[in-house]
Design a protein around this motif. Sequence first.
Motif, PDB file in Angstrom:
ATOM      1  N   UNK A  36     -36.284  -1.831 -17.660  1.00  0.00           N
ATOM      2  CA  UNK A  36     -35.406  -3.336 -17.321  1.00  0.00           C
ATOM      3  C   UNK A  36     -34.930  -3.539 -18.375  1.00  0.00           C
ATOM      4  N   UNK A  37     -33.912  -4.093 -17.946  1.00  0.00           N
ATOM      5  CA  UNK A  37     -32.811  -4.572 -18.853  1.00  0.00           C
ATOM      6  C   UNK A  37     -33.204  -6.061 -19.756  1.00  0.00           C
ATOM      7  N   UNK A  38     -33.043  -5.922 -20.965  1.00  0.00           N
ATOM      8  CA  UNK A  38     -33.251  -7.328 -21.544  1.00  0.00           C
ATOM      9  C   UNK A  38     -31.900  -7.954 -22.174  1.00  0.00           C
ATOM     10  N   UNK A  39     -31.486  -9.033 -22.151  1.00  0.00           N
ATOM     11  CA  UNK A  39     -30.443  -9.554 -22.808  1.00  0.00           C
ATOM     12  C   UNK A  39     -30.908 -10.354 -24.066  1.00  0.00           C
ATOM     13  N   UNK A  40     -30.244 -10.102 -25.115  1.00  0.00           N
ATOM     14  CA  UNK A  40     -30.424 -10.848 -26.337  1.00  0.00           C
ATOM     15  C   UNK A  40     -30.072 -12.332 -26.299  1.00  0.00           C
ATOM     16  N   UNK A  41     -31.093 -13.476 -26.280  1.00  0.00           N
ATOM     17  CA  UNK A  41     -30.747 -14.729 -26.079  1.00  0.00           C
ATOM     18  C   UNK A  41     -29.705 -15.303 -27.063  1.00  0.00           C
ATOM     19  N   UNK A  42     -29.932 -14.640 -28.095  1.00  0.00           N
ATOM     20  CA  UNK A  42     -28.937 -15.220 -29.080  1.00  0.00           C
ATOM     21  C   UNK A  42     -27.267 -14.866 -28.958  1.00  0.00           C
ATOM     22  N   UNK A  43     -27.083 -13.931 -27.887  1.00  0.00           N
ATOM     23  CA  UNK A  43     -25.763 -13.424 -27.764  1.00  0.00           C
ATOM     24  C   UNK A  43     -25.303 -14.021 -26.334  1.00  0.00           C
ATOM     25  N   UNK A  44     -26.116 -14.660 -25.737  1.00  0.00           N
ATOM     26  CA  UNK A  44     -25.571 -15.429 -24.499  1.00  0.00           C
ATOM     27  C   UNK A  44     -24.738 -16.636 -24.576  1.00  0.00           C
ATOM     28  N   UNK A  45     -23.564 -16.487 -24.043  1.00  0.00           N
ATOM     29  CA  UNK A  45     -22.744 -17.824 -24.374  1.00  0.00           C
ATOM     30  C   UNK A  45     -22.960 -18.845 -23.096  1.00  0.00           C
ATOM     31  N   UNK A  46     -23.409 -18.428 -21.996  1.00  0.00           N
ATOM     32  CA  UNK A  46     -23.377 -19.275 -20.968  1.00  0.00           C
ATOM     33  C   UNK A  46     -24.064 -18.674 -19.827  1.00  0.00           C
ATOM     34  N   UNK A  47     -24.873 -19.609 -18.897  1.00  0.00           N
ATOM     35  CA  UNK A  47     -25.341 -18.963 -17.919  1.00  0.00           C
ATOM     36  C   UNK A  47     -25.108 -19.938 -16.657  1.00  0.00           C
ATOM     37  N   UNK A  48     -25.175 -19.558 -15.144  1.00  0.00           N
ATOM     38  CA  UNK A  48     -24.623 -20.477 -14.218  1.00  0.00           C
ATOM     39  C   UNK A  48     -25.392 -19.815 -12.915  1.00  0.00           C
ATOM     40  N   UNK A  49     -25.990 -20.671 -12.519  1.00  0.00           N
ATOM     41  CA  UNK A  49     -26.575 -20.441 -10.908  1.00  0.00           C
ATOM     42  C   UNK A  49     -25.550 -20.455 -10.224  1.00  0.00           C
ATOM     43  N   UNK A  50     -25.288 -19.259  -9.458  1.00  0.00           N
ATOM     44  CA  UNK A  50     -24.560 -19.097  -8.382  1.00  0.00           C
ATOM     45  C   UNK A  50     -24.801 -19.329  -6.821  1.00  0.00           C
ATOM     46  N   UNK A  51     -26.138 -19.069  -6.598  1.00  0.00           N
ATOM     47  CA  UNK A  51     -26.654 -19.302  -5.343  1.00  0.00           C
ATOM     48  C   UNK A  51     -28.160 -19.305  -5.410  1.00  0.00           C
ATOM     49  N   UNK A  76     -32.650 -24.017  -6.685  1.00  0.00           N
ATOM     50  CA  UNK A  76     -31.896 -23.581  -7.776  1.00  0.00           C
ATOM     51  C   UNK A  76     -30.556 -24.181  -7.779  1.00  0.00           C
ATOM     52  N   UNK A  77     -29.953 -23.965  -6.546  1.00  0.00           N
ATOM     53  CA  UNK A  77     -28.730 -24.772  -6.408  1.00  0.00           C
ATOM     54  C   UNK A  77     -28.287 -26.018  -5.594  1.00  0.00           C
ATOM     55  N   UNK A  78     -29.527 -26.500  -5.036  1.00  0.00           N
ATOM     56  CA  UNK A  78     -29.588 -27.793  -4.433  1.00  0.00           C
ATOM     57  C   UNK A  78     -29.809 -29.008  -4.988  1.00  0.00           C
ATOM     58  N   UNK A  79     -30.367 -28.934  -6.339  1.00  0.00           N
ATOM     59  CA  UNK A  79     -30.767 -29.910  -7.159  1.00  0.00           C
ATOM     60  C   UNK A  79     -29.911 -30.022  -8.467  1.00  0.00           C
ATOM     61  N   UNK A  80     -29.403 -31.063  -8.933  1.00  0.00           N
ATOM     62  CA  UNK A  80     -29.001 -31.106 -10.294  1.00  0.00           C
ATOM     63  C   UNK A  80     -28.003 -30.011 -10.823  1.00  0.00           C
ATOM     64  N   UNK A  81     -27.056 -29.367  -9.881  1.00  0.00           N
ATOM     65  CA  UNK A  81     -25.884 -28.550 -10.085  1.00  0.00           C
ATOM     66  C   UNK A  81     -26.671 -27.278 -10.569  1.00  0.00           C
ATOM     67  N   UNK A  82     -27.810 -26.800 -10.098  1.00  0.00           N
ATOM     68  CA  UNK A  82     -28.428 -25.744 -10.829  1.00  0.00           C
ATOM     69  C   UNK A  82     -29.014 -25.658 -12.144  1.00  0.00           C
TER      70      UNK A  82
END
Length: 117
Positions: A36-51, A76-82
């Motif tokens: 499994x790939x894990x992302x370091x949360x301190x290195x995440x600049x932004x996230x966006x729900x696409x669909x 995920x995307x149908x309420x409050x802009x994801x």
Amino acid sequence: MKKSLKILFGSALLASSALALSTAVPVQAQSTQGGNVCLNVTEIRSSQAVDNRTIVYRMKDGSVWRNTLAAPCPDLVSHAAGSYSQELHTDYLCANTQHITVATGMVCRLGEFTRVN
């Protein structure tokens, strides 16, 4: 004499370890033993729900990771802009093991991470 050499060697080892740690670059993503790939949360600049099944994570180093949720998450995307939240107990966001909670209360599980660039 023998004891002083051990102390000197130990001090040199500690100094070199400290130097290596101080020059280390933060890990943006890593693979776990299970693959499994894990992302370091301190290195995440932004996230966006696409669909209803895709979230894109942009990292501070410019890399982009896509997570394809384990199953569709209709709210995920149908309420409050994801808008969604994640409760983490470590510094890593890992594929196939963690969940997100959508603003409506729906809980969805992360799937595989794929590096986009």
